[in-house]
Design a protein around this motif. Structure first.
Motif, short mmCIF file in Angstrom:
data_model
loop_
_atom_site.label_atom_id
_atom_site.label_comp_id
_atom_site.label_asym_id
_atom_site.label_seq_id
_atom_site.Cartn_x
_atom_site.Cartn_y
_atom_site.Cartn_z
N ALA A 21 -6.21 -0.71 4.97
CA ALA A 21 -5.24 -0.58 3.88
C ALA A 21 -4.39 0.68 3.98
O ALA A 21 -3.18 0.64 3.77
N PHE A 22 -5.00 1.81 4.30
CA PHE A 22 -4.27 3.06 4.23
C PHE A 22 -4.39 3.91 5.49
O PHE A 22 -4.23 5.13 5.45
N CYS A 23 -4.72 3.24 6.62
CA CYS A 23 -4.77 3.93 7.90
C CYS A 23 -4.67 2.89 9.01
O CYS A 23 -4.63 1.69 8.74
N GLY A 24 -4.64 3.34 10.25
CA GLY A 24 -4.44 2.42 11.37
C GLY A 24 -5.71 1.86 11.97
O GLY A 24 -5.66 1.18 13.00
N ASP A 25 -6.88 2.10 11.36
CA ASP A 25 -8.13 1.56 11.89
C ASP A 25 -8.06 0.04 11.94
O ASP A 25 -7.48 -0.61 11.07
N PHE A 50 -1.53 6.14 4.24
CA PHE A 50 -0.18 5.58 4.24
C PHE A 50 -0.29 4.07 3.99
O PHE A 50 -1.28 3.44 4.33
N LEU A 51 0.73 3.52 3.38
CA LEU A 51 0.68 2.15 2.86
C LEU A 51 0.74 1.12 3.98
O LEU A 51 1.47 1.28 4.97
N ARG A 54 1.82 -5.08 4.98
CA ARG A 54 1.33 -6.46 4.93
C ARG A 54 0.45 -6.69 3.71
O ARG A 54 0.43 -7.79 3.15
N GLN A 55 -0.28 -5.66 3.27
CA GLN A 55 -1.08 -5.82 2.06
C GLN A 55 -0.19 -6.09 0.86
O GLN A 55 -0.50 -6.93 0.02
N VAL A 56 0.93 -5.39 0.78
CA VAL A 56 1.88 -5.62 -0.30
C VAL A 56 2.43 -7.04 -0.22
O VAL A 56 2.50 -7.77 -1.23
#
Length: 480
Positions: A21-25, A50-51, A54-56
């Motif tokens: 959700a909020f990182c590149g993992d 960071f946002l 795709r989740q949005v």
């Protein structure tokens, strides 16, 4: 005293994004513990989230499908609590201004009659918000300690919060089944409950019939199996009613379900919002959506599951076939394509459910719609029996698509209706079995099956059954 059960759900949908959700993992199930982690997902000091765009997008798509209001400006908050699998000590979520508000999911339960049209029960939603998942604590039997796997920490979630609109385990089952179908249909989640991609917290309360105020609710956490959810709800309802019958009060609690004993037990007293000390996340700016962005996503929705179901009913399918064919979007779209060329859509649906859907679990369908139409025409005209068409011809064509009529000829499935040919064979069979012919005339009419079998053998299976049986009966009756 009669009691009414009231249930509200908090459904967690794990999104099928490439990253968290909020990182590149990497967002991937099944890796070795603690492989998909980084300084951001572990909450190291100085790191910034960071946002995930795709989740949005997935949140808006789900909200539009459910008829929610899409907030053009939504914000993120921090939900503070301490647990071993929450490395940051807080969860990034949406509290004050979620991305979607309101909406409803149409459902149908197994006991409802829905043949006349679309489902009529609509479960109202309070809101849908974006958040991140925590990690996973593993409590192994016989060990005095717990293990923690943080691969899941930071996984993008949508939490779908219903109004207290459900009143039975059956309705909860129908809601979760409907939500699973919808998120798969929209291609935003695989909806796999066994892997935790779809799970729910169940808020259960009971009240006496006629009582206006809702009873005190207890939350049962992390139901990732509908079988367990049904058992947990049944136990919790009985537990709460027993307390009230004894004149005791139900305490607001968070509870867990034990599949072995079939009981729920208290985890902690139920927290209220102020216990989590929500405050705006200082590292994430508001999500601002334009009307054009929302409209673009609205235009890509296409037909929705309950609309597809109604369309299949209008094509003449019975409810069971419509439900099976309409369960998956690609199955529905494929069927409709073939239905356009079909001379008999309800009959096509029977073949589809019994033969084609199992085949599609393994590979793509090579037969063209026109070839399927030819197959149905051969059946309708009596050139190939329905039984042979389903068991032999269609099975062969699914494996090796080709000319339908020629394949029927090659397999010896074209039924012979030549009266002179059939009479000649029937007379030979009767003449070779005089004792059985006499027994038939004396009343043993069941012997017609024997004569049919012998004719089929001599004709290589090509004798048309109805005409052959009529000829046999006439010849047996007239022979003296």
């Amino acid at each position: 005293m009669s009691y009414e059960t009231t249930i509200g759900l908090e459904t967690h949908v794990q999104l099928a994004t490439v990253s968290k959700a909020f990182c590149g993992d990497r967002n991937e199930f099944g890796a070795e513990p603690n492989r998909h982690i980084s300084e951001v997902s572990l909450g190291y000091p100085g790191t910034l989230p960071f946002l995930n765009e795709r989740q949005v997008e997935f949140a808006v798509r789900l909200g539009l499908a459910l008829g929610s209001k899409i907030n053009r400006r939504s914000t993120f908050d921090r939900k503070n609590y301490f647990y071993a699998d929450l490395p940051k000590g807080y969860q990034i979520t949406q509290d004050d201004r979620p991305i979607c508000v309101g909406g409803a999911l149409p459902i149908r339960t197994a006991s409802q009659q829905y043949a006349a049209g679309a489902p009529t029960v609509r479960v109202q939603l309070h809101h849908i918000h974006m958040e991140e998942d925590a990690g996973k604590s593993i409590h192994a039997a016989g060990e005095a300690f717990s293990r923690v796997d943080l691969n899941r920490a930071g996984t993008p979630l949508l939490e779908v919060v219903t109004e207290p609109d459900l009143h039975s385990a059956e309705e909860v089952d129908a809601f979760m089944s409907g939500m699973r179908q919808l998120v798969r249909w929209l291609e935003i989640s695989d909806g796999n409950m066994e892997e935790g991609s779809l799970r729910c917290d169940v808020n259960v309360s009971v009240r006496k019939q006629g009582q206006a105020e809702l009873g005190t609710r207890c939350e049962i956490k992390n139901m990732n199996s509908m079988r367990f959810a049904r058992r947990a709800i049944a136990y919790e309802v009985d537990r709460q009613i027993a307390l009230l019958e004894k004149g005791e009060s139900v305490m607001q609690q968070t509870r867990q379900f034990d599949p072995q004993s079939g009981t729920t037990s208290a985890l902690r007293e139920k927290e209220n919002a102020h216990d989590y000390r929500y405050f705006p996340d200082p590292d994430l700016p508001p999500v601002v959506l334009t009307d054009a962005y929302v409209q673009t996503l609205r235009d890509t929705l296409g037909i929705l599951p309950w609309e597809a179901y109604t369309e299949l009913l209008a094509l003449g399918l019975d409810p069971d076939d419509a439900a099976l064919i309409g369960e998956e979007k690609h199955h529905y779209l494929s069927f409709v394509r073939y239905a356009r060329a079909s001379p008999a859509v309800p009959e096509l649906a029977k073949l589809w459910v019994n033969r084609v859907l199992p085949f599609l679990q393994q590979r793509e369908l090579g037969l063209e719609p026109e070839q399927f139409a030819t197959l149905q025409t051969l059946i309708a005209d009596g050139e190939v029996s329905a039984a042979n068409a389903a068991s032999r011809l269609l099975t062969d064509l699914l494996e090796n698509p080709g000319d339908v009529r020629q394949r029927a000829v090659d397999l010896g499935l074209i039924q012979n209706t030549d009266t002179d040919f059939l009479k000649h064979i029937a007379r030979e069979v009767i003449g070779a079995n005089p004792d059985k012919a006499n027994a038939y005339r004396k009343g043993k009419k069941g012997l017609i099956g024997f004569f049919m079998g012998e004719v089929m053998k001599k004709s290589g299976g090509s004798a048309e059954p109805k005409e052959t049986q009529a000829l046999l009966r006439g010849l047996l009756e007239e022979t003296t």
